[in-house]
Design an enzyme around this catalytic site. Structure first.
Site, PDB file in Angstrom:
ATOM      1  N   MET A  51       0.913  -1.179  -0.064  1.00  0.00           N
ATOM      2  CA  MET A  51      -0.112  -0.006   0.045  1.00  0.00           C
ATOM      3  C   MET A  51       0.863   1.126  -0.068  1.00  0.00           C
ATOM      4  O   MET A  51       0.332   2.332   0.192  1.00  0.00           O
ATOM      5  CB  MET A  51      -0.964   0.080   1.209  1.00  0.00           C
ATOM      6  CG  MET A  51      -2.082  -1.261   1.157  1.00  0.00           C
ATOM      7  SD  MET A  51      -3.351  -0.771   1.910  1.00  0.00           S
ATOM      8  CE  MET A  51      -2.823  -0.769   3.533  1.00  0.00           C
TER       9      MET A  51
ATOM     10  N   HIS B  49       9.249   1.246   3.280  1.00  0.00           N
ATOM     11  CA  HIS B  49      10.229   1.255   4.279  1.00  0.00           C
ATOM     12  C   HIS B  49      11.177  -0.229   3.780  1.00  0.00           C
ATOM     13  O   HIS B  49      10.739  -1.121   3.124  1.00  0.00           O
ATOM     14  CB  HIS B  49       9.794   1.363   5.626  1.00  0.00           C
ATOM     15  CG  HIS B  49       8.579   0.290   5.966  1.00  0.00           C
ATOM     16  ND1 HIS B  49       8.902  -1.158   5.986  1.00  0.00           N
ATOM     17  CD2 HIS B  49       7.331   0.521   6.347  1.00  0.00           C
ATOM     18  CE1 HIS B  49       7.534  -1.730   6.405  1.00  0.00           C
ATOM     19  NE2 HIS B  49       6.539  -0.904   6.365  1.00  0.00           N
TER      20      HIS B  49
ATOM     21  N   GLY C  71      11.150  -3.016   5.369  1.00  0.00           N
ATOM     22  CA  GLY C  71      10.414  -4.068   5.433  1.00  0.00           C
ATOM     23  C   GLY C  71       9.662  -4.581   4.147  1.00  0.00           C
ATOM     24  O   GLY C  71      10.077  -5.563   3.839  1.00  0.00           O
ATOM     25  N   HIS C  72       9.239  -3.453   3.349  1.00  0.00           N
ATOM     26  CA  HIS C  72       8.747  -3.761   1.950  1.00  0.00           C
ATOM     27  C   HIS C  72       9.883  -4.106   1.095  1.00  0.00           C
ATOM     28  O   HIS C  72       9.763  -5.135   0.477  1.00  0.00           O
ATOM     29  CB  HIS C  72       8.211  -2.626   1.583  1.00  0.00           C
ATOM     30  CG  HIS C  72       6.860  -1.838   2.083  1.00  0.00           C
ATOM     31  ND1 HIS C  72       6.750  -0.879   2.820  1.00  0.00           N
ATOM     32  CD2 HIS C  72       5.586  -2.535   2.328  1.00  0.00           C
ATOM     33  CE1 HIS C  72       5.810  -0.711   3.369  1.00  0.00           C
ATOM     34  NE2 HIS C  72       4.867  -1.627   3.004  1.00  0.00           N
TER      35      HIS C  72
ATOM     36  N   GLN D 299     -10.332  -2.453   2.376  1.00  0.00           N
ATOM     37  CA  GLN D 299      -9.762  -3.223   3.601  1.00  0.00           C
ATOM     38  C   GLN D 299      -9.821  -2.084   4.737  1.00  0.00           C
ATOM     39  O   GLN D 299      -9.292  -2.564   5.604  1.00  0.00           O
ATOM     40  CB  GLN D 299      -8.565  -3.737   3.298  1.00  0.00           C
ATOM     41  CG  GLN D 299      -7.368  -2.818   3.357  1.00  0.00           C
ATOM     42  CD  GLN D 299      -5.854  -3.594   2.782  1.00  0.00           C
ATOM     43  OE1 GLN D 299      -6.044  -4.114   1.748  1.00  0.00           O
ATOM     44  NE2 GLN D 299      -5.104  -3.821   3.839  1.00  0.00           N
TER      45      GLN D 299
ATOM     46  N   GLY E 192       4.877 -10.625   4.284  1.00  0.00           N
ATOM     47  CA  GLY E 192       5.581 -10.408   5.410  1.00  0.00           C
ATOM     48  C   GLY E 192       4.867 -10.757   6.676  1.00  0.00           C
ATOM     49  O   GLY E 192       3.673 -10.968   6.868  1.00  0.00           O
TER      50      GLY E 192
ATOM     51  N   SER F  21       6.576  -0.036   9.826  1.00  0.00           N
ATOM     52  CA  SER F  21       5.345  -0.090   9.402  1.00  0.00           C
ATOM     53  C   SER F  21       5.002   1.427   8.625  1.00  0.00           C
ATOM     54  O   SER F  21       5.741   2.360   9.396  1.00  0.00           O
ATOM     55  CB  SER F  21       4.455   0.007  10.667  1.00  0.00           C
ATOM     56  OG  SER F  21       2.991   0.299  10.195  1.00  0.00           O
ATOM     57  N   SER F  22       4.109   1.373   7.679  1.00  0.00           N
ATOM     58  CA  SER F  22       3.963   2.761   7.228  1.00  0.00           C
ATOM     59  C   SER F  22       3.155   3.618   8.159  1.00  0.00           C
ATOM     60  O   SER F  22       3.549   5.008   8.210  1.00  0.00           O
ATOM     61  CB  SER F  22       3.031   2.476   6.077  1.00  0.00           C
ATOM     62  OG  SER F  22       3.534   1.521   4.959  1.00  0.00           O
ATOM     63  N   ARG F  23       2.595   3.005   9.058  1.00  0.00           N
ATOM     64  CA  ARG F  23       1.856   3.935   9.893  1.00  0.00           C
ATOM     65  C   ARG F  23       2.738   4.754  11.079  1.00  0.00           C
ATOM     66  O   ARG F  23       2.280   5.509  11.715  1.00  0.00           O
ATOM     67  CB  ARG F  23       0.841   3.136  10.847  1.00  0.00           C
ATOM     68  CG  ARG F  23      -0.322   2.893  10.057  1.00  0.00           C
ATOM     69  CD  ARG F  23      -1.574   2.097  10.602  1.00  0.00           C
ATOM     70  NE  ARG F  23      -2.883   1.653   9.774  1.00  0.00           N
ATOM     71  CZ  ARG F  23      -2.954   0.716   9.135  1.00  0.00           C
ATOM     72  NH1 ARG F  23      -2.118  -0.174   8.978  1.00  0.00           N
ATOM     73  NH2 ARG F  23      -4.155   0.472   8.051  1.00  0.00           N
TER      74      ARG F  23
HETATM   75  P1  AMP Z   1       1.366  -2.934   3.488  1.00  0.00           P
HETATM   76  O1  AMP Z   1       2.010  -1.875   2.438  1.00  0.00           O
HETATM   77  O2  AMP Z   1       1.420  -2.558   4.774  1.00  0.00           O
HETATM   78  O3  AMP Z   1       0.015  -3.493   3.028  1.00  0.00           O
HETATM   79  O4  AMP Z   1       2.396  -4.142   3.608  1.00  0.00           O
HETATM   80  C1  AMP Z   1       2.941  -4.581   2.335  1.00  0.00           C
HETATM   81  C2  AMP Z   1       3.682  -6.101   2.720  1.00  0.00           C
HETATM   82  O5  AMP Z   1       4.919  -5.606   3.221  1.00  0.00           O
HETATM   83  C3  AMP Z   1       2.962  -7.175   3.572  1.00  0.00           C
HETATM   84  O6  AMP Z   1       2.947  -8.243   3.027  1.00  0.00           O
HETATM   85  C4  AMP Z   1       3.394  -6.830   4.706  1.00  0.00           C
HETATM   86  O7  AMP Z   1       3.275  -7.745   5.809  1.00  0.00           O
HETATM   87  C5  AMP Z   1       4.729  -6.491   4.390  1.00  0.00           C
HETATM   88  N1  AMP Z   1       5.571  -5.665   5.642  1.00  0.00           N
HETATM   89  C6  AMP Z   1       5.073  -4.689   6.036  1.00  0.00           C
HETATM   90  N2  AMP Z   1       5.924  -4.334   7.343  1.00  0.00           N
HETATM   91  C7  AMP Z   1       6.934  -5.291   7.304  1.00  0.00           C
HETATM   92  C8  AMP Z   1       7.872  -5.401   8.065  1.00  0.00           C
HETATM   93  N3  AMP Z   1       8.258  -4.669   9.052  1.00  0.00           N
HETATM   94  N4  AMP Z   1       8.648  -6.605   7.961  1.00  0.00           N
HETATM   95  C9  AMP Z   1       8.469  -7.485   6.722  1.00  0.00           C
HETATM   96  N5  AMP Z   1       7.188  -7.098   6.050  1.00  0.00           N
HETATM   97  C10 AMP Z   1       6.652  -6.234   6.189  1.00  0.00           C
END
Ligand code: AMP
Length: 281
Positions: free
Chosen positions: A30, A34, A36-37, A61, A147, A185-187
């Protein structure tokens, strides 16, 4: 790196590579990217010939309109990061492109969607499943990377793939953390500097609880965890639970051979944070 906004362009680009034998890896996001992504992109690059990412803040969602409105959007920086990480194609549709007509899909994930995030965010996992299945149909990846940060979501996606007989391998990826332990986390961008300093409390409490797993009963650990948050002046706890790692059903007694997780969701100011760790009894 190519950028597409339309479903048919995206499918065509992927198909051209697929027809030449390329293994396609997919990372749905989304945005507000960062490390993580990017760890998911890097993992995809290691085993795939073409890596596709999507950036789409999926409105269906979000069970909370204010959360959707305030969700961070950093598209220019995101595209730079994806290119540097080795991504080949980014799909950035708008809502009209993803949802041109009324949404009719209704998935049933049984008990898995009735606990934790599913219990506290009604409709959330159906919204996730709808968008991920549509993205899978557009991109038709061989592998998709998710993730463990969103541990329940990962299990929902596994169930979705099984239910819909979707020919994609789901690759789980470990949680990437800041130096102080806070799960990326993006948040986190929405935290005030003061809240950002406090936020690692979430992971610290999970780690302490996991440590107690060797000696204390599950009931004692859960009560202890709940108390930590209730006694904290800045957090408002939604859940602190120990569940088996496969079906995410609450565990009441230690079952030595079962892998388990401790999962937490808590509000810090206006930001809802989630995290989880493995616990070994
Ligand atoms: P999102 O943009 O929050 O929908 O996340 C996109 C993908 O990145 C999802 O599969 C998340 O689980 C993964 N993700 C988000 N934060 C992390 C993190 N800190 N470590 C690993 N994967 C992450």
């Amino acid at each position: 790196m190519q950028i597409t906004k339309r479903r048919d362009d995206t499918s065509a680009q992927v198909l051209a590579r697929k027809n030449r034998g390329a293994v396609i890896g997919f990372v749905p996001t989304m945005g507000a990217l960062h490390q993580g992504h990017l760890s998911l992109i890097e993992k995809a690059c290691q085993t795939c010939d073409m890596v596709v990412a999507s950036i789409f803040v999926n409105p269906i969602q979000f069970n909370n309109p204010s959360d959707l409105e305030h969700y961070p959007r950093t598209i220019t920086a995101d595209l730079e990061k994806l290119e540097a990480a080795g991504c080949d194609l980014v799909f950035t549709p708008d809502a009209q492109e993803m949802y041109p007509q009324a949404i009719t899909e209704q998935y049933d994930f049984g008990k898995l969607e009735q606990v934790l995030e599913g219990e506290h965010r009604p409709g959330h996992f159906n919204g996730v499943a709808v968008v991920v299945k549509r993205l899978f149909d557009i991109i038709t990846p061989h592998k998709a990377f998710f993730g463990e940060k969103d541990y329940q979501q990962l299990l929902i996606i596994n169930a979705l793939v099984k239910q819909t007989a979707c020919p994609v391998e789901i690759v789980p990826c470990p949680i990437i953390r800041e130096a102080d332990g806070l799960a990326m986390s993006s948040r986190n961008l929405l935290l005030t500097p003061e809240e950002r300093k406090i936020a690692p409390f979430l992971y610290q409490t999970l780690c302490e609880a996991a440590e107690k797993g060797k000696e204390e009963s599950i009931e004692t650990i859960v009560q202890w965890g709940e108390m930590q948050f209730q006694a904290h002046p800045s957090f408002r706890l939604e859940y602190f639970q120990i569940a088996d790692s496969v079906a995410l059903q609450p565990l009441h007694t230690k079952e030595g051979d079962k892998a388990a997780r401790i999962l937490v969701a808590a509000w810090l100011g206006n930001v809802r944070l989630i995290d989880n760790v493995q616990i070994i009894f």
